[in-house]
Design a protein around this motif. Structure first.
Motif, PDB file in Angstrom:
ATOM      1  N   ARG A 147      -1.423  95.353  42.109  1.00 19.07           N
ATOM      2  CA  ARG A 147      -0.017  94.916  40.845  1.00 19.07           C
ATOM      3  C   ARG A 147      -1.412  95.228  39.841  1.00 19.07           C
ATOM      4  NH1 ARG A 147       0.416  88.971  40.510  1.00 19.07           N
ATOM      5  NH2 ARG A 147      -0.798  88.595  39.071  1.00 19.07           N
ATOM      6  N   PHE A 148      -2.110  95.082  38.840  1.00 19.72           N
ATOM      7  CA  PHE A 148      -2.943  95.271  38.739  1.00 19.72           C
ATOM      8  C   PHE A 148      -3.263  96.272  37.379  1.00 19.72           C
ATOM      9  CE2 PHE A 148      -4.297  90.176  39.180  1.00 19.72           C
ATOM     10  CZ  PHE A 148      -4.008  89.729  38.100  1.00 19.72           C
ATOM     11  N   ALA A 149      -3.332  96.816  39.119  1.00 21.50           N
ATOM     12  CA  ALA A 149      -3.565  98.611  38.772  1.00 21.50           C
ATOM     13  C   ALA A 149      -2.395  98.982  38.169  1.00 21.50           C
ATOM     14  CB  ALA A 149      -3.949  99.451  39.938  1.00 21.50           C
ATOM     15  N   GLU A 190      -8.959  87.929  33.734  1.00 18.89           N
ATOM     16  CA  GLU A 190     -10.202  88.566  33.852  1.00 18.89           C
ATOM     17  C   GLU A 190     -10.287  89.738  35.055  1.00 18.89           C
ATOM     18  OE1 GLU A 190     -13.526  85.284  34.414  1.00 18.89           O
ATOM     19  OE2 GLU A 190     -12.788  85.490  32.143  1.00 18.89           O
ATOM     20  N   ALA A 191      -9.543  88.942  36.258  1.00 17.85           N
ATOM     21  CA  ALA A 191      -9.591  90.620  37.261  1.00 17.85           C
ATOM     22  C   ALA A 191      -8.877  91.280  36.312  1.00 17.85           C
ATOM     23  CB  ALA A 191      -9.160  89.953  38.286  1.00 17.85           C
ATOM     24  N   ALA A 192      -7.416  91.079  35.517  1.00 24.30           N
ATOM     25  CA  ALA A 192      -6.282  92.047  35.168  1.00 24.30           C
ATOM     26  C   ALA A 192      -7.472  92.497  33.910  1.00 24.30           C
ATOM     27  CB  ALA A 192      -5.592  91.285  34.417  1.00 24.30           C
ATOM     28  N   ALA A 193      -8.596  91.912  33.139  1.00 27.76           N
ATOM     29  CA  ALA A 193      -9.149  92.543  32.662  1.00 27.76           C
ATOM     30  C   ALA A 193     -10.301  93.908  32.489  1.00 27.76           C
ATOM     31  CB  ALA A 193      -9.870  91.894  31.447  1.00 27.76           C
ATOM     32  N   GLU A 194      -9.999  93.133  34.198  1.00 26.15           N
ATOM     33  CA  GLU A 194     -11.099  94.505  34.209  1.00 26.15           C
ATOM     34  C   GLU A 194     -11.093  95.539  34.890  1.00 26.15           C
ATOM     35  OE1 GLU A 194     -14.899  96.159  35.461  1.00 26.15           O
ATOM     36  OE2 GLU A 194     -14.863  93.899  34.257  1.00 26.15           O
TER      37      GLU A 194
END
Length: 146
Positions: free
Chosen positions: A34-36, A74-78
């Motif tokens: 979902r972050f991608a 932070e995972a979403a930011a990466e």
């Protein structure tokens, strides 16, 4: 009139629904992928709006410690950094108390909470812009103008 980007298969959205499209994807998706998808949506919207940067709120605890959600942000930011075009700046900013400040004291209906989160995002951006203005003033005063 420019055409608004939407994820594949999404129903047509009314004007001003950009944030809704991204939050809807978040609700309907799960897991790391979902972050991608969010990153692609945010990058596309940033390009469409010719934005110089993206601000993500970091949900620290009231005492300043990191919350469990900080790792998710932070995972979403990466993922966003990986998908972002060169030159798109990414800023992680402390969002502590923004929702409470936007909503005020007491219990609130779901509708008011929805608008409270939008108002909290405005407070967060106001804080970021205020800090940028102070920094620019200090740099001008010290003779370091960019």
């Amino acid at each position: 009139r420019r055409r608004r980007w939407q994820p594949p298969g999404a129903p047509p959205q009314p004007p001003g629904a950009d944030a809704w499209v991204i939050s809807r994807e978040r609700r309907e998706s799960s897991g790391p992928s979902r972050f991608a998808t969010q990153a692609a949506a945010i990058c596309s919207l940033a390009a469409e709006l010719d934005a110089g940067g993206v601000v993500l709120g970091m949900p620290y605890l009231a005492d300043g410690r990191r919350s469990r959600e900080c790792e998710l942000v932070e995972a979403a930011a990466e993922r966003l950094r990986e998908a972002a075009p060169p030159g798109l700046r990414l800023l992680l900013w402390d969002e502590t108390w923004t929702t409470r400040l936007a909503l005020g004291p007491g219990r609130h209906s779901a509708r008011r909470q929805h608008w409270g989160h939008a108002a909290a995002a405005c407070l967060l951006l106001q804080d970021v812009l205020g800090a940028a203005e102070v920094r620019a003033y200090a740099e001008r005063r010290n003779g370091r103008v960019e």
